[in-house]
Design an enzyme around this catalytic site. Structure first.
Site, PDB file in Angstrom:
ATOM      1  N   LYS A   5      37.507  19.633  23.640  1.00 47.63           N
ATOM      2  CA  LYS A   5      37.986  19.019  24.881  1.00 47.63           C
ATOM      3  C   LYS A   5      36.795  18.405  25.601  1.00 47.63           C
ATOM      4  O   LYS A   5      36.001  19.095  26.244  1.00 47.63           O
ATOM      5  CB  LYS A   5      38.666  20.041  25.791  1.00 47.63           C
ATOM      6  CG  LYS A   5      39.534  19.316  26.813  1.00 47.63           C
ATOM      7  CD  LYS A   5      39.589  19.962  28.154  1.00 47.63           C
ATOM      8  CE  LYS A   5      38.448  19.667  29.060  1.00 47.63           C
ATOM      9  NZ  LYS A   5      38.312  18.276  29.532  1.00 47.63           N
ATOM     10  N   GLU A  62      27.140  27.859  28.338  1.00 40.02           N
ATOM     11  CA  GLU A  62      25.882  27.220  28.741  1.00 40.02           C
ATOM     12  C   GLU A  62      26.137  26.620  30.110  1.00 40.02           C
ATOM     13  O   GLU A  62      26.953  25.700  30.243  1.00 40.02           O
ATOM     14  CB  GLU A  62      25.492  26.109  27.754  1.00 40.02           C
ATOM     15  CG  GLU A  62      25.236  26.584  26.339  1.00 40.02           C
ATOM     16  CD  GLU A  62      24.029  27.487  26.207  1.00 40.02           C
ATOM     17  OE1 GLU A  62      23.275  27.637  27.179  1.00 40.02           O
ATOM     18  OE2 GLU A  62      23.868  28.064  25.130  1.00 40.02           O
ATOM     19  N   CYS A 117      21.388  19.992  33.434  1.00 42.28           N
ATOM     20  CA  CYS A 117      21.291  21.429  33.719  1.00 42.28           C
ATOM     21  C   CYS A 117      19.841  21.904  33.739  1.00 42.28           C
ATOM     22  O   CYS A 117      19.505  22.848  34.427  1.00 42.28           O
ATOM     23  CB  CYS A 117      22.075  22.210  32.677  1.00 42.28           C
ATOM     24  SG  CYS A 117      21.565  21.776  31.015  1.00 42.28           S
ATOM     25  N   GLU A 122      22.694  24.145  42.855  1.00 40.38           N
ATOM     26  CA  GLU A 122      22.456  23.087  41.866  1.00 40.38           C
ATOM     27  C   GLU A 122      23.040  21.783  42.424  1.00 40.38           C
ATOM     28  O   GLU A 122      24.242  21.685  42.661  1.00 40.38           O
ATOM     29  CB  GLU A 122      23.154  23.447  40.553  1.00 40.38           C
ATOM     30  CG  GLU A 122      22.848  22.456  39.452  1.00 40.38           C
ATOM     31  CD  GLU A 122      23.622  22.737  38.159  1.00 40.38           C
ATOM     32  OE1 GLU A 122      24.803  23.095  38.237  1.00 40.38           O
ATOM     33  OE2 GLU A 122      23.017  22.587  37.086  1.00 40.38           O
TER      34      GLU A 122
HETATM   35  P1  NAD Z   1      32.601  21.444  34.828  1.00 42.29           P
HETATM   36  O1  NAD Z   1      32.424  22.911  34.768  1.00 42.29           O
HETATM   37  O2  NAD Z   1      33.288  20.858  35.978  1.00 42.29           O
HETATM   38  O3  NAD Z   1      33.385  20.930  33.549  1.00 42.29           O
HETATM   39  C1  NAD Z   1      32.958  21.231  32.234  1.00 42.29           C
HETATM   40  C2  NAD Z   1      34.157  21.136  31.316  1.00 42.29           C
HETATM   41  O4  NAD Z   1      35.103  22.153  31.643  1.00 42.29           O
HETATM   42  C3  NAD Z   1      34.913  19.814  31.410  1.00 42.29           C
HETATM   43  O5  NAD Z   1      35.355  19.447  30.112  1.00 42.29           O
HETATM   44  C4  NAD Z   1      36.082  20.178  32.295  1.00 42.29           C
HETATM   45  O6  NAD Z   1      37.189  19.322  32.098  1.00 42.29           O
HETATM   46  C5  NAD Z   1      36.385  21.588  31.847  1.00 42.29           C
HETATM   47  N1  NAD Z   1      37.107  22.418  32.809  1.00 42.29           N
HETATM   48  C6  NAD Z   1      37.198  22.243  34.157  1.00 42.29           C
HETATM   49  N2  NAD Z   1      37.960  23.242  34.694  1.00 42.29           N
HETATM   50  C7  NAD Z   1      38.314  24.050  33.661  1.00 42.29           C
HETATM   51  C8  NAD Z   1      39.084  25.244  33.567  1.00 42.29           C
HETATM   52  N3  NAD Z   1      39.621  25.807  34.645  1.00 42.29           N
HETATM   53  N4  NAD Z   1      39.243  25.805  32.356  1.00 42.29           N
HETATM   54  C9  NAD Z   1      38.684  25.279  31.260  1.00 42.29           C
HETATM   55  N5  NAD Z   1      37.956  24.129  31.278  1.00 42.29           N
HETATM   56  C10 NAD Z   1      37.781  23.538  32.465  1.00 42.29           C
HETATM   57  O7  NAD Z   1      31.122  20.857  34.621  1.00 42.29           O
HETATM   58  P2  NAD Z   1      30.683  19.326  34.629  1.00 42.29           P
HETATM   59  O8  NAD Z   1      30.733  18.869  36.036  1.00 42.29           O
HETATM   60  O9  NAD Z   1      31.402  18.545  33.581  1.00 42.29           O
HETATM   61  O10 NAD Z   1      29.173  19.454  34.098  1.00 42.29           O
HETATM   62  C11 NAD Z   1      28.157  19.744  34.954  1.00 42.29           C
HETATM   63  C12 NAD Z   1      27.749  21.207  34.835  1.00 42.29           C
HETATM   64  O11 NAD Z   1      27.409  21.503  33.481  1.00 42.29           O
HETATM   65  C13 NAD Z   1      26.509  21.532  35.626  1.00 42.29           C
HETATM   66  O12 NAD Z   1      26.654  22.742  36.306  1.00 42.29           O
HETATM   67  C14 NAD Z   1      25.431  21.664  34.559  1.00 42.29           C
HETATM   68  O13 NAD Z   1      24.348  22.440  34.925  1.00 42.29           O
HETATM   69  C15 NAD Z   1      26.185  22.205  33.403  1.00 42.29           C
HETATM   70  N6  NAD Z   1      25.492  21.915  32.138  1.00 42.29           N
HETATM   71  C16 NAD Z   1      24.909  22.948  31.466  1.00 42.29           C
HETATM   72  C17 NAD Z   1      24.236  22.711  30.270  1.00 42.29           C
HETATM   73  C18 NAD Z   1      23.583  23.845  29.509  1.00 42.29           C
HETATM   74  O14 NAD Z   1      23.312  23.669  28.324  1.00 42.29           O
HETATM   75  N7  NAD Z   1      23.334  24.982  30.120  1.00 42.29           N
HETATM   76  C19 NAD Z   1      24.166  21.429  29.756  1.00 42.29           C
HETATM   77  C20 NAD Z   1      24.772  20.388  30.463  1.00 42.29           C
HETATM   78  C21 NAD Z   1      25.455  20.663  31.657  1.00 42.29           C
END
Ligand code: NAD
Length: 501
Positions: free
Chosen positions: A190, A266, A301, A400
């Site tokens: 997804k 992650e 991140c 963040e």
């Molecule tokens: P997000 O948590 O909003 O979304 C991530 C994914 O989860 C998307 O595909 C989203 O559609 C899905 N999602 C949203 N609500 C959900 C739910 N209730 N159940 C299941 N899936 C759901 O994050 P984002 O805004 O897309 O990405 C930014 C975040 O990702 C930042 O906090 C960043 O630090 C983190 N990030 C971490 C890493 C790492 O390797 N640690 C790498 C890149 C980004």
């Protein structure tokens, strides 16, 4: 593709988007027939209408994945054959590198130069590395007594979900799919709602490379609906997630409410860059420190969003960083000169501007940037911003921001620097700058982070595990051979040697 704006615009105009979900080897509409609009963040205009999947589509994708797994069309292939298909897949990604780079550039607003020189080469290399690794790992035999033989073997988990963020659409897909597929799992991906285009094209290329139908499926749409459905599904064995800590936390409860599927998270970061009094060459440190916080618009991140600098160096380093910041050109992500594209969407830009406002209100001082820019384009651009006089209790120091915003702190002793650096619920990455190898070791071991870089900003390479301490992660790691282990189950086969036969 020639690297000038005219050529990249012309190439972008010719791209055909795949906009349907990819299930059981075919592009299909959402069963409801519904779509949603994906917006180009550099213009604010609609880029494509994508299938808005719901629970019924997730069920269909999981069923296709389960069928392929039970048939053993991928899981039971010899590792050397899985390797051959995945290497072919990597070759096809390389062949279509320009197209895939343009898809991420348009969909996520990522600078085209970054897509072409970092995200896509890393993606190709990632698939090749995991492919090459699968027929080189040996299983184990336990040290039993002479009457027994005990094999300890690893088997694929089964049906695995991958939930991806929008900041590195294709690269994060590779970090998950490389090890998941190499170890023989069937997968339902997804992508983030904002950035599905490159992952859909990736699925098509995987089929062309010879991946059997049903082994890689992509469902598109709203995370809180289909992401949650995937995580609550009783027939999904594991879900690996990259995204926010807030959503990651929910995934653990979905698992607890359903079938106790394995969850690999992650998550976010608030990463320190510690510049000690004996730091090498401040010109170099200024370049590294700006790269750490401004690269990928700070939508990263591992962004080094807290600069913790020795009091005696601060004024000099800050002056140099202000100069370097001017080289971080904000502009059209299709322009090869651009280093900072737009924020992913309007609401995120507003969130980042809100943090900048809170920094001002709480008494921090903007030394460069601090505003929205290029508004006439319709895009969601924010200037690279540096705050001085930040106190550790301020909102910008703790949360963040996920934008090009740096907070600067000072210290007098090494112990203070370490305390400041570790004063966060996160623990993803950290940097330390020093000339002394003993200090480097001591401080690197004292910093509570999954990756500590010395005298640079780095996430390591494909051979090194990537993931977080504390609330930056849960259970697993991306990249390296350690990522293979989390997508496999450990099985013991205990054999009794029967005397006289
Ligand atoms: P997000 O948590 O909003 O979304 C991530 C994914 O989860 C998307 O595909 C989203 O559609 C899905 N999602 C949203 N609500 C959900 C739910 N209730 N159940 C299941 N899936 C759901 O994050 P984002 O805004 O897309 O990405 C930014 C975040 O990702 C930042 O906090 C960043 O630090 C983190 N990030 C971490 C890493 C790492 O390797 N640690 C790498 C890149 C980004």
């Amino acid at each position: 593709m020639k690297l000038d704006l005219k050529a990249t615009r012309a190439a972008a105009a010719k791209i055909k988007f795949r906009t349907k979900a990819f299930i059981d080897g075919k592009f299909v509409k959402a069963q409801s027939g519904r779509t949603y609009d994906s917006i180009n963040p550099a213009t604010g205009r609609v880029l494509a209408s994508i299938a808005a999947c719901d629970e019924a589509d997730v069920d269909k994708a999981v069923a296709a994945a389960r069928r392929s797994f039970e048939k053993g069309v991928w899981a039971k292939r010899p590792p050397s054959e899985r390797k051959r298909v995945l290497l072919q897949f990597a070759d096809l990604i390389e062949k279509h590198l320009d197209e895939l780079a343009l898809l991420d550039c348009l969909d996520a607003g990522k600078p085209i130069t970054d897509c072409l020189t970092m995200d896509l080469p890393d993606t190709v290399h990632c698939f090749r590395w995991h492919a090459e690794a699968v027929d080189k790992e040996y299983e184990r035999v336990a040290p039993t007594g002479p009457d027994n033989v005990a094999l300890i073997v690893r088997e694929p988990l089964g049906v695995v979900g991958a939930i991806l963020p929008w900041n590195f659409p294709i690269q994060m897909a590779a970090w998950k799919l490389g090890p998941m597929l190499a170890t023989g799992n069937s997968v339902v991906v997804k992508p983030a709602r904002q950035t599905s285009l490159s992952v859909l094209r990736l699925a098509e290329l995987a089929m062309e490379a010879g991946l059997p139908e049903g082994v890689l499926n992509v469902v598109t749409g709203d995370g809180s609906r289909i992401g949650a459905a995937l995580c609550r599904h009783m027939d999904v064995d594991a879900v690996a997630f990259t995204g926010s800590t807030e959503v990651g936390r929910q995934l653990l409860s979905y698992s607890a409410e359903s079938n106790l599927k394995r969850i690999v998270l992650e998550l976010g970061g608030k990463n320190p860059q510690v510049v000690l009094e004996d730091a090498p060459d401040l010109d170099y440190v200024a370049i590294q420190a700006c790269n750490s916080v401004f690269w990928n618009m700070g939508e990263n991140c591992s962004s080094g969003s807290r600069l913790i600098v020795h009091r005696k160096l601060k004024e000099r380093l800050l002056a140099k960083m202000i100069e370097v910041s001017r080289e971080w050109i904000v502009g059209d992500p299709l322009d090869p000169k651009t280093r900072i594209g737009p924020m992913i969407e309007r609401s995120h830009m507003e969130k980042v501007l809100g943090y900048i406002e809170s920094g001002r209100k709480e008494g921090a001082r903007v030394v460069i940037g601090g505003k929205r820019t290029l508004e006439r384009t319709g895009g969601f651009f924010v200037e690279p911003t540096i705050f001085d006089d930040v106190r550790p209790t301020m909102t910008i120091a703790r949360e963040e921001i996920f934008g090009p915003v740096l907070s600067v702190f000072t210290f007098d002793t090494e112990a203070q620097a370490i305390t400041l650096a570790n004063d966060t619920p996160y623990g993803l990455t950290a940097s330390v700058y020093t000339r002394n190898v003993n200090t480097a070791h001591r401080v690197a071991r004292a910093l509570r982070a999954g990756t500590v870089s010395v005298n640079c900003f780095s996430e390591g390479d494909i051979t090194t595990p990537f993931g977080g301490f504390k609330q930056s992660g849960f259970f697993g790691r991306d990249k390296s051979i350690f990522a293979h282990h989390q997508y496999t189950e450990l099985k013991t086969v205990w054999m009794q040697l029967v005397q006289g036969t």
